[in-house]
Write an enzyme that holds these catalytic residues in place. Sequence first.
Site, PDB file in Angstrom:
ATOM      1  N   SER A 101       0.836  -1.198   0.000  1.00  0.00           N
ATOM      2  CA  SER A 101       0.000   0.000   0.000  1.00  0.00           C
ATOM      3  C   SER A 101       0.867   1.242   0.000  1.00  0.00           C
ATOM      4  O   SER A 101       0.390   2.342  -0.301  1.00  0.00           O
ATOM      5  CB  SER A 101      -0.935   0.012   1.218  1.00  0.00           C
ATOM      6  OG  SER A 101      -0.183   0.077   2.415  1.00  0.00           O
ATOM      7  N   HIS A 136      -3.852  14.031   1.743  1.00  0.00           N
ATOM      8  CA  HIS A 136      -3.360  13.823   0.379  1.00  0.00           C
ATOM      9  C   HIS A 136      -3.884  14.910  -0.550  1.00  0.00           C
ATOM     10  O   HIS A 136      -4.858  15.592  -0.230  1.00  0.00           O
ATOM     11  CB  HIS A 136      -3.809  12.453  -0.162  1.00  0.00           C
ATOM     12  CG  HIS A 136      -2.994  11.306   0.340  1.00  0.00           C
ATOM     13  ND1 HIS A 136      -3.331  10.616   1.485  1.00  0.00           N
ATOM     14  CD2 HIS A 136      -1.859  10.726  -0.134  1.00  0.00           C
ATOM     15  CE1 HIS A 136      -2.435   9.660   1.688  1.00  0.00           C
ATOM     16  NE2 HIS A 136      -1.533   9.707   0.731  1.00  0.00           N
ATOM     17  N   LYS A 140      -6.611  12.491  -5.394  1.00  0.00           N
ATOM     18  CA  LYS A 140      -6.619  11.103  -4.908  1.00  0.00           C
ATOM     19  C   LYS A 140      -8.028  10.541  -4.977  1.00  0.00           C
ATOM     20  O   LYS A 140      -8.981  11.152  -4.499  1.00  0.00           O
ATOM     21  CB  LYS A 140      -6.059  11.026  -3.488  1.00  0.00           C
ATOM     22  CG  LYS A 140      -5.935   9.596  -3.001  1.00  0.00           C
ATOM     23  CD  LYS A 140      -5.031   9.490  -1.803  1.00  0.00           C
ATOM     24  CE  LYS A 140      -4.974   8.059  -1.269  1.00  0.00           C
ATOM     25  NZ  LYS A 140      -4.446   7.099  -2.236  1.00  0.00           N
TER      26      LYS A 140
HETATM   27  N1  LIG Z   1       1.631   2.005  -3.084  1.00  0.00           N
HETATM   28  C1  LIG Z   1       2.216   3.205  -3.186  1.00  0.00           C
HETATM   29  O1  LIG Z   1       3.323   3.441  -2.661  1.00  0.00           O
HETATM   30  C2  LIG Z   1       1.524   4.288  -3.971  1.00  0.00           C
HETATM   31  C3  LIG Z   1       2.143   5.520  -4.188  1.00  0.00           C
HETATM   32  C4  LIG Z   1       1.492   6.483  -4.952  1.00  0.00           C
HETATM   33  C5  LIG Z   1       0.260   6.188  -5.502  1.00  0.00           C
HETATM   34  N2  LIG Z   1      -0.330   4.995  -5.244  1.00  0.00           N
HETATM   35  C6  LIG Z   1      -1.585   4.602  -5.853  1.00  0.00           C
HETATM   36  O2  LIG Z   1      -1.310   4.279  -7.210  1.00  0.00           O
HETATM   37  C7  LIG Z   1      -2.414   4.620  -8.041  1.00  0.00           C
HETATM   38  C8  LIG Z   1      -1.950   5.564  -9.154  1.00  0.00           C
HETATM   39  O3  LIG Z   1      -1.467   6.752  -8.580  1.00  0.00           O
HETATM   40  P1  LIG Z   1      -1.053   8.002  -9.503  1.00  0.00           P
HETATM   41  O4  LIG Z   1      -0.729   9.083  -8.545  1.00  0.00           O
HETATM   42  O5  LIG Z   1      -0.036   7.599 -10.526  1.00  0.00           O
HETATM   43  O6  LIG Z   1      -2.463   8.307 -10.227  1.00  0.00           O
HETATM   44  P2  LIG Z   1      -2.706   9.009 -11.633  1.00  0.00           P
HETATM   45  O7  LIG Z   1      -4.152   9.348 -11.672  1.00  0.00           O
HETATM   46  O8  LIG Z   1      -1.712  10.110 -11.840  1.00  0.00           O
HETATM   47  O9  LIG Z   1      -2.377   7.852 -12.710  1.00  0.00           O
HETATM   48  C9  LIG Z   1      -3.218   6.742 -12.962  1.00  0.00           C
HETATM   49  C10 LIG Z   1      -3.062   6.408 -14.446  1.00  0.00           C
HETATM   50  O10 LIG Z   1      -3.746   5.180 -14.722  1.00  0.00           O
HETATM   51  C11 LIG Z   1      -4.295   5.307 -16.024  1.00  0.00           C
HETATM   52  N3  LIG Z   1      -5.310   4.282 -16.279  1.00  0.00           N
HETATM   53  C12 LIG Z   1      -6.644   4.309 -16.029  1.00  0.00           C
HETATM   54  N4  LIG Z   1      -7.216   3.155 -16.435  1.00  0.00           N
HETATM   55  C13 LIG Z   1      -6.229   2.386 -16.943  1.00  0.00           C
HETATM   56  C14 LIG Z   1      -6.191   1.087 -17.515  1.00  0.00           C
HETATM   57  N5  LIG Z   1      -7.302   0.334 -17.638  1.00  0.00           N
HETATM   58  N6  LIG Z   1      -5.006   0.605 -17.925  1.00  0.00           N
HETATM   59  C15 LIG Z   1      -3.881   1.325 -17.792  1.00  0.00           C
HETATM   60  N7  LIG Z   1      -3.853   2.578 -17.263  1.00  0.00           N
HETATM   61  C16 LIG Z   1      -5.016   3.094 -16.857  1.00  0.00           C
HETATM   62  C17 LIG Z   1      -4.841   6.736 -16.040  1.00  0.00           C
HETATM   63  O11 LIG Z   1      -5.085   7.183 -17.383  1.00  0.00           O
HETATM   64  C18 LIG Z   1      -3.682   7.485 -15.369  1.00  0.00           C
HETATM   65  O12 LIG Z   1      -2.713   7.911 -16.301  1.00  0.00           O
HETATM   66  C19 LIG Z   1      -3.472   5.204  -7.072  1.00  0.00           C
HETATM   67  O13 LIG Z   1      -4.324   4.163  -6.660  1.00  0.00           O
HETATM   68  C20 LIG Z   1      -2.639   5.686  -5.901  1.00  0.00           C
HETATM   69  O14 LIG Z   1      -3.372   5.735  -4.686  1.00  0.00           O
HETATM   70  C21 LIG Z   1       0.281   4.048  -4.496  1.00  0.00           C
END
Ligand SMILES: NC(=O)c1ccc[n+]([C@@H]2O[C@H](COP(=O)([O-])OP(=O)(O)OC[C@H]3O[C@@H](n4cnc5c(N)ncnc54)[C@H](O)[C@@H]3O)[C@@H](O)[C@H]2O)c1
Length: 252
Positions: A101, A136, A140
């Site tokens: 996570s 956040h 988000k």
């Molecule tokens: N585990 C961790 O350490 C950590 C860290 C940061 C973010 N996150 C999580 O990661 C996720 C992404 O975060 P982010 O900040 O990059 O979000 P973001 O909104 O910047 O990027 C998400 C991307 O996914 C794309 N997307 C949507 N549907 C898709 C599909 N079917 N196939 C491929 N791509 C698709 C979107 O177009 C977008 O470019 C969120 O759930 C966030 O909470 C986790």
Amino acid sequence: MKAAIIGYGKMGREIERILRERGHEIGLIVDQANAGELDAAHLAGIDVALEFTTPATAYDNIRTCLECGVAVVSGTTGWTDRLAELQELCRERGGAMFYASNYCLGVNLMFRLNRQLAALVGRVGGGYEVRIEEVHHTQKKDAPSGTAITLAEGIIENLPSKRGWVNFAPGIAHATNRVERSEDTPADRIEIRSVREGMVPGIHTVTYESEDDILELRHEIKNRRTLAQGAVVAAEFLCGKRGVYGMDDLLK
Ligand SMILES: NC(=O)c1ccc[n+]([C@@H]2O[C@H](COP(=O)([O-])OP(=O)(O)OC[C@H]3O[C@@H](n4cnc5c(N)ncnc54)[C@H](O)[C@@H]3O)[C@@H](O)[C@H]2O)c1
């Protein structure tokens, strides 16, 4: 290592930078517009896929990778009620999967301290009430954060007086609120307060408050680089392995 990036948003772009810096090859980048390319043909020859998309798409993306025999590192939050299902599929198929996570080293140290502190408070008593706050950026999509849920689970496992959590998220239209108002929080639940403001990458605070004092564990991420680096290190760790892994395995 030949990697695929699934989700080319904030995290996907940061992961691309780190992969290149560490000398890895990027064989495939999939985002919403070319989501149809996530198939066996395009995944052929990929060692590890890094999946950071949305709560609505993570399950199918990870499943496709596992079905195509590609190891997958995911950090997408807000969907993990189905994580165990995919971990089971991974074991059945002899695949490899890594989920966290939060990929920041400091947060994972906080997870350990959080479990220890909850156990200590359980032992000494002292009239402490515990709560969690996560802050956040406004884009988000899920609330509470996956990190806040992991913190809550760590407390529930170690503090006998707590048996669950509720989310108090004022002003978040899409939040999965379990109660409307803070005063409604039952005594055996941990209240997680979710705040969305500005561009904040992530602040998590666990607070124990008694009538006489306040004790806090607090972590603030300064940038996404630490998260992307953790995910790439997890991908390097997973490469060539079989099984289901998390940050505790990596930190060992
Ligand atoms: N585990 C961790 O350490 C950590 C860290 C940061 C973010 N996150 C999580 O990661 C996720 C992404 O975060 P982010 O900040 O990059 O979000 P973001 O909104 O910047 O990027 C998400 C991307 O996914 C794309 N997307 C949507 N549907 C898709 C599909 N079917 N196939 C491929 N791509 C698709 C979107 O177009 C977008 O470019 C969120 O759930 C966030 O909470 C986790």
